[in-house]
Design a protein around this motif. Structure first.
Motif, PDB file in Angstrom:
ATOM      1  N   GLU A  89      26.455   1.195  43.237  1.00  0.00           N
ATOM      2  CA  GLU A  89      25.283   0.973  42.382  1.00  0.00           C
ATOM      3  C   GLU A  89      24.602   2.286  42.029  1.00  0.00           C
ATOM      4  O   GLU A  89      24.224   2.525  40.870  1.00  0.00           O
ATOM      5  CB  GLU A  89      24.302   0.037  43.107  1.00  0.00           C
ATOM      6  N   LEU A  93      24.234   4.261  38.373  1.00  0.00           N
ATOM      7  CA  LEU A  93      22.900   4.617  37.882  1.00  0.00           C
ATOM      8  C   LEU A  93      22.864   6.082  37.457  1.00  0.00           C
ATOM      9  O   LEU A  93      22.340   6.413  36.380  1.00  0.00           O
ATOM     10  CB  LEU A  93      21.854   4.351  38.965  1.00  0.00           C
ATOM     11  N   SER A 163      10.600   8.626  42.504  1.00  0.00           N
ATOM     12  CA  SER A 163      10.202   7.342  43.078  1.00  0.00           C
ATOM     13  C   SER A 163       8.673   7.254  43.153  1.00  0.00           C
ATOM     14  O   SER A 163       7.991   8.268  43.320  1.00  0.00           O
ATOM     15  CB  SER A 163      10.796   7.169  44.482  1.00  0.00           C
ATOM     16  N   GLY A 187       9.619   1.701  43.653  1.00  0.00           N
ATOM     17  CA  GLY A 187      10.144   1.844  42.300  1.00  0.00           C
ATOM     18  C   GLY A 187      10.799   3.188  42.067  1.00  0.00           C
ATOM     19  O   GLY A 187      10.404   4.197  42.655  1.00  0.00           O
ATOM     20  N   ASN A 188      11.833   3.207  41.219  1.00  0.00           N
ATOM     21  CA  ASN A 188      12.477   4.438  40.772  1.00  0.00           C
ATOM     22  C   ASN A 188      12.354   4.500  39.259  1.00  0.00           C
ATOM     23  O   ASN A 188      12.666   3.526  38.555  1.00  0.00           O
ATOM     24  CB  ASN A 188      13.952   4.462  41.177  1.00  0.00           C
ATOM     25  N   GLU A 199      15.496   4.120  32.668  1.00  0.00           N
ATOM     26  CA  GLU A 199      15.620   2.945  33.544  1.00  0.00           C
ATOM     27  C   GLU A 199      14.452   2.913  34.513  1.00  0.00           C
ATOM     28  O   GLU A 199      13.960   3.957  34.962  1.00  0.00           O
ATOM     29  CB  GLU A 199      16.954   2.997  34.311  1.00  0.00           C
ATOM     30  N   GLN A 201      13.522   0.818  38.117  1.00  0.00           N
ATOM     31  CA  GLN A 201      13.903  -0.121  39.175  1.00  0.00           C
ATOM     32  C   GLN A 201      12.661  -0.354  40.029  1.00  0.00           C
ATOM     33  O   GLN A 201      12.205   0.551  40.720  1.00  0.00           O
ATOM     34  CB  GLN A 201      15.019   0.464  40.038  1.00  0.00           C
ATOM     35  N   SER A 203      10.700  -3.209  42.740  1.00  0.00           N
ATOM     36  CA  SER A 203      10.808  -4.452  43.494  1.00  0.00           C
ATOM     37  C   SER A 203       9.681  -4.553  44.503  1.00  0.00           C
ATOM     38  O   SER A 203       9.221  -3.552  45.054  1.00  0.00           O
ATOM     39  CB  SER A 203      12.164  -4.538  44.216  1.00  0.00           C
TER      40      SER A 203
END
Length: 238
Positions: A89, A93, A163, A187-188, A199, A201, A203
């Motif tokens: 993954e 990315l 991040s 988060g990134n 992008e 990411q 959560s």
């Protein structure tokens, strides 16, 4: 409030040392606090079969962590005969993030592979890999241009990543491992220098987050990426 004593909007110390390997067309060691990643770029006169004959170039990436990059030894993935899902993954990315800053027509029908090897991990290894990976890519492309193999610069603008998260109820920039492991939201953020997003990411790791909190994290990420891009530019122009 932060374990490191940093301000909420303070990055860890950043350093990028270039030319750290003899054979790679581009290389650097990026250090973001105690996260250290070796990034190398390799130019090959071939492309994947699915774009062969198209005239388009390709940028891809591989990622790995050394056995003692963390507090306890991890087994080499080669020893188990396959890569883990996290590794796959992350390297995907890195590859698609770097491609977002490349004019593949200008690059021509060749491939550049960026290898990111984590020497020491303390949170944010994927972000450091993207940021350092762009420096290695920049140096490799500079060699192509110097040799006259590409007519126009295929790198549109720098790509960097950082991040951000909610730690102890507060939005914070550039999480290290103690914060990352306890963050309520993680988060990134991957961006171009122009702040256009590649992008995000994000959560919830134990608590949900609001639209306002997401905007606060995005503001922090823009500040962090600006600092990272300054470090990138200083490294490649040194």
């Amino acid at each position: 409030m932060r374990p490191s004593g940093r301000d909420l909007s303070e990055m860890r110390p950043i350093s990028i040392e270039t030319g750290v390997t003899k054979h790679a067309e581009g290389s650097c060691m990026i250090r973001v606090g105690d996260t250290h990643v070796l990034c190398t770029a390799t130019i090959e006169d071939r492309v994947p079969p699915f774009i062969k004959g198209s005239g388009l170039g390709w940028v891809t990436a591989e990622y790995g962590m050394l056995p003692r990059s963390t507090t306890s030894r991890m087994r080499r993935e080669a020893a188990s005969g396959k890569q883990g899902g996290r590794t796959v993954e992350i390297q995907r990315l890195i590859g698609r993030s770097l491609r977002a800053g490349v004019d593949r027509v200008a690059l021509g029908e060749r491939q550049i592979t960026v290898d990111c090897d984590v020497i020491q991990a303390d949170g944010g290894t994927r972000c450091a890999s993207i940021t350092g990976g762009w420096v290695a890519l920049r140096l490799a492309v500079d060699k192509l241009m110097k040799a006259g193999l590409v007519k126009t610069d295929p790198l549109i603008e720098p790509v960097a990543a950082v991040s951000c998260g909610i730690y102890a109820g507060q939005p914070v920039l550039d999480l290290d491992y103690p914060e990352d492991s306890e963050a309520g939201v993680d988060g990134n953020f991957i961006m171009l220098e122009s702040r256009r997003l590649i992008e995000v990411q994000m959560s919830a790791e134990g608590a949900t987050y609001s639209r306002d909190q997401m905007n606060q994290l995005l503001d922090l990420a823009e500040k962090g990426v600006a600092e990272l891009v300054s470090a990138q530019r200083a490294a490649v122009n040194a």
